[in-house]
Scaffold this motif. Structure first.
Motif, short mmCIF file in Angstrom:
data_model
loop_
_atom_site.label_atom_id
_atom_site.label_comp_id
_atom_site.label_asym_id
_atom_site.label_seq_id
_atom_site.Cartn_x
_atom_site.Cartn_y
_atom_site.Cartn_z
N VAL A 48 6.52 47.99 13.24
CA VAL A 48 5.23 47.44 13.64
C VAL A 48 4.30 48.64 13.79
CG1 VAL A 48 3.92 46.19 15.37
CG2 VAL A 48 6.25 45.47 14.81
N ARG A 49 3.20 48.63 13.03
CA ARG A 49 2.27 49.77 13.03
C ARG A 49 0.88 49.29 13.43
NH1 ARG A 49 -1.00 52.76 9.25
NH2 ARG A 49 -0.86 55.02 9.63
N THR A 50 0.26 50.02 14.34
CA THR A 50 -1.09 49.70 14.81
C THR A 50 -1.99 50.89 14.56
OG1 THR A 50 -0.24 48.24 16.54
CG2 THR A 50 -2.48 49.05 16.82
N LEU A 51 -3.18 50.63 14.03
CA LEU A 51 -4.13 51.69 13.73
C LEU A 51 -5.46 51.38 14.39
CD1 LEU A 51 -5.01 54.23 12.14
CD2 LEU A 51 -5.57 52.71 10.23
N PHE A 52 -5.89 52.25 15.33
CA PHE A 52 -7.25 52.15 15.87
C PHE A 52 -7.69 53.52 16.33
CE2 PHE A 52 -4.48 51.33 19.44
CZ PHE A 52 -5.08 51.93 20.54
N TYR A 55 -5.49 56.82 16.58
CA TYR A 55 -4.18 56.48 17.12
C TYR A 55 -3.46 55.57 16.14
CZ TYR A 55 -0.85 54.99 20.76
OH TYR A 55 0.28 54.73 21.50
N ALA A 56 -2.22 55.93 15.76
CA ALA A 56 -1.49 55.12 14.77
C ALA A 56 0.00 55.08 15.11
CB ALA A 56 -1.70 55.68 13.37
N PRO A 57 0.38 54.45 16.24
CA PRO A 57 1.80 54.38 16.60
C PRO A 57 2.57 53.49 15.63
CG PRO A 57 0.50 52.97 18.03
CD PRO A 57 -0.48 53.73 17.20
N ALA A 71 11.87 42.22 19.02
CA ALA A 71 11.85 43.40 19.89
C ALA A 71 11.53 44.61 19.03
CB ALA A 71 13.18 43.58 20.61
N TYR A 72 10.68 45.50 19.56
CA TYR A 72 10.38 46.73 18.83
C TYR A 72 9.96 47.83 19.80
CZ TYR A 72 5.51 44.93 19.04
OH TYR A 72 4.31 44.43 19.45
N GLY A 73 10.00 49.06 19.29
CA GLY A 73 9.66 50.22 20.11
C GLY A 73 10.89 50.84 20.72
N GLY A 74 10.68 51.70 21.71
CA GLY A 74 11.79 52.28 22.45
C GLY A 74 12.17 53.68 22.04
N GLU A 75 11.59 54.23 20.95
CA GLU A 75 11.91 55.60 20.56
C GLU A 75 11.28 56.58 21.55
OE1 GLU A 75 10.83 56.36 16.51
OE2 GLU A 75 12.84 55.79 15.84
N GLN A 76 12.07 57.54 22.02
CA GLN A 76 11.59 58.48 23.02
C GLN A 76 10.97 59.71 22.38
OE1 GLN A 76 14.29 59.61 26.09
NE2 GLN A 76 14.78 57.52 26.70
N ALA A 77 9.84 60.15 22.96
CA ALA A 77 9.24 61.42 22.57
C ALA A 77 10.00 62.55 23.26
CB ALA A 77 7.77 61.43 22.97
N GLU A 78 9.65 63.77 22.95
CA GLU A 78 10.35 64.93 23.51
C GLU A 78 10.24 64.97 25.04
OE1 GLU A 78 9.11 68.53 21.74
OE2 GLU A 78 9.87 68.03 19.73
N ASP A 79 9.12 64.46 25.57
CA ASP A 79 8.93 64.47 27.03
C ASP A 79 9.52 63.23 27.70
OD1 ASP A 79 7.14 62.57 26.19
OD2 ASP A 79 5.35 63.55 27.00
N GLY A 80 10.20 62.38 26.93
CA GLY A 80 10.82 61.19 27.49
C GLY A 80 9.97 59.94 27.44
N ARG A 81 8.72 60.06 27.01
CA ARG A 81 7.81 58.92 26.96
C ARG A 81 8.30 57.89 25.94
NH1 ARG A 81 2.43 58.38 28.11
NH2 ARG A 81 2.29 60.64 28.46
#
Length: 251
Positions: A48-52, A55-57, A71-81
């Motif tokens: 699922v991709r959003t562009l505004f 910002y393009a998560p 269900a989607y998402g959940g991948e962690q960034a280096e800082d844990g976000r």
């Protein structure tokens, strides 16, 4: 330090499970109530991709059961976000549906509180918009418009000016009538969602939304269920927001 969160919401909707699925699991459906432009690559392992704005998560789909569960998402960034979304659809009699949603994630840093508040206020607007869309515009596809206003020096003054421009008083409640002018046209509607950082207004052919963006700037996130010239409309709203922000700063 950081903050881990999990929020549960439930909507009873006068819409079919198929209409609800189309709203949450297709690009045109998400365009009709969320933010920006959206694209869904379906199936487990899709995205699922959003562009505004800039910002393009892009979020991986972890569960795909058409008409039942997404269900989607959940991948962690280096800082844990991270942030993850889960939607559970349950059909009821008479073509109605119960939609259960779970939003979970982690915000890093000692200054997480302001970001979490903004996320919570914005999330409340998006959920109200989804419910309003499925109640009044189910099966229709909107043209989304997202416009960022300039930074403002004083959010409270700017927000007060925004309420006044929308024909609203200092104390706004759901169900209040709104009346404002854009590009010489008078728009009349009703408030369907409001908090200290967001306002949503429904008209017969559109959903208008104002919310607080980065640095206190006003953001317009609208959905039009009629034919619009997107370039012209974007320019009109850019000028509308700029004038309003200047008015708020000058008060």
């Amino acid at each position: 330090m950081g903050h881990r969160f999990e929020k549960h919401d439930e909507l009873a909707l006068d819409a079919t499970p198929e209409q609800v699925w189309d709203a949450i699991a297709t690009g045109p459906g998400i365009d009709s109530w969320f933010m920006g432009r959206n694209d869904v690559q379906p199936g487990e392992g899709g995205t699922v991709r959003t562009l505004f704005g800039g910002y393009a998560p892009e979020s991986p789909i972890t569960s795909w059961e058409p008409g039942k569960r997404l269900a989607y998402g959940g991948e962690q960034a280096e800082d844990g976000r991270f942030v993850a979304y889960e939607f559970l659809i349950e059909g009821r009699g008479g073509g109605s549906t119960v939609l259960r949603m779970v939003t979970s994630g982690f915000i890093p840093g000692d200054d997480w509180a302001d970001e979490f508040e903004a996320m919570s206020k914005g999330g409340a607007l998006f959920i109200s918009t989804l419910a309003t869309y499925l109640t009044h515009f189910a099966g229709r596809v909107a043209t989304p418009l997202t416009v960022f206003g300039p930074p403002v020096g004083d959010w409270e003054r700017t927000w007060s000016a925004a309420r006044a421009a929308l024909g609203l008083g200092e104390h706004v409640s759901e169900g209040d009538p709104a009346r404002f002018t854009v590009d010489g046209d008078v728009v009349e509607g009703v408030v369907y969602s409001v908090n200290s950082q967001t306002i949503g207004i429904r008209t017969p052919d559109a959903l208008y939304r104002l919310l607080q963006g980065f640095h206190g700037a006003l953001v317009a996130g609208h959905h039009f269920f009629s034919t619009v010239d997107t370039t012209h409309t974007e320019n009109v709203w850019q000028a509308w927001l700029a004038g309003l922000s200047q008015e708020g700063n000058d008060r």
